[in-house]
Design an enzyme around this catalytic site. Sequence first.
Site, PDB file in Angstrom:
ATOM      1  N   SER B 139       0.847  -1.189   0.000  1.00  0.00           N
ATOM      2  CA  SER B 139       0.000   0.000   0.000  1.00  0.00           C
ATOM      3  C   SER B 139       0.878   1.233   0.000  1.00  0.00           C
ATOM      4  CB  SER B 139      -0.881   0.025   1.255  1.00  0.00           C
ATOM      5  OG  SER B 139      -1.474   1.310   1.400  1.00  0.00           O
ATOM      6  N   TYR B 152      -1.543  -1.048  10.195  1.00  0.00           N
ATOM      7  CA  TYR B 152      -1.614  -1.368   8.761  1.00  0.00           C
ATOM      8  C   TYR B 152      -0.348  -0.898   8.040  1.00  0.00           C
ATOM      9  CZ  TYR B 152      -3.692  -1.606   4.068  1.00  0.00           C
ATOM     10  OH  TYR B 152      -3.955  -1.900   2.753  1.00  0.00           O
TER      11      TYR B 152
END
Lengths: 78, 245
Positions: B139, B152
């Site tokens: 990401s 995350y």
Amino acid sequence: MSETADRVKKIVVEHLGVEAEKVTEDASFIDDLGADSLDIVELVMAFEEEFGVEIPDDAAEKISTVKDAITFIDANKG
Amino acid sequence: MFDLTGMTALVTGASGGIGSAVAKALAGQGARLALSGSNADKLEAFRAELGGDHVTLVCDLSDGAAVDGLIPRAVEALGHLDILVNNAGVTRDNLVMRMKDEEWDSVIRVNLEAAFRLVRAAAKPMMKARFGRVISITSVVGATGNPGQANYAASKGGLTAMSKALAQELASRNITVNCVAPGFIASPMTDALPEAQKEALTARIPAGKLGEGSDVGAAVAYLASREAAYVTGQTVHVNGGMAMV
């Protein structure tokens, strides 16, 4: 020379691409035959396949010479 | 170019937004897939939609023992395994000061630890075959960070660094290990955002719009291909220019 020794040496010659006469029983995979740690992992996998034995990680770590491999396999193959 | 005929792939999180787009891209180039996910019904519905000769493998990626068994199951179902796509990921957003141990652990377990377990298991058959492609979906926040996503961002940054280590370990065996880092990709989740928030989001993106799952799928298909043999340890950022790293 035992049958195990013959088969072990053949695998070593094939995997490491070294000359057969260099693969003596006292030869160290890393110091004498130019193997790196990934080669050792592959050799162990090849031995497991050839002889139908399981070589656990702690045993594999102790295999540093051709003789070490032959001794382990002879002691553990079915 | 980028023909995957005869190749096989395991895709985790295959019924999700990006996962299904990745699966479609790989199948579109001719690969045969093992589609993995935690929801059997969703997986089966997606497999039916995809058509072709693909298989589904239900697996809970928060269960370490189940994860360890997934690669052997994929190899058995597909005959061999050329491509592993670590796509599955979860979020449990919270400010660091409020983040519970469980929120941290569950994200690291699924996003990072499961990927580790899968690459560890996949390395063996790929080494034997002298060929392999490992592609992890990371990401943009793994590179930039994002408030509320310490867990995350850490998992994705960790996945990126792990991929670089593995790329170095396996490069001599014709196994490449890369990442694809999406930015904001249109999904049911982003569709549900209020219009004002969507506008604020796109204002930060030079391309002026959200990405599509197929944008991510195309990058994965390239990295999976034989043509990408000399690309390893890299991250392809698919983010419309919102971060250039």
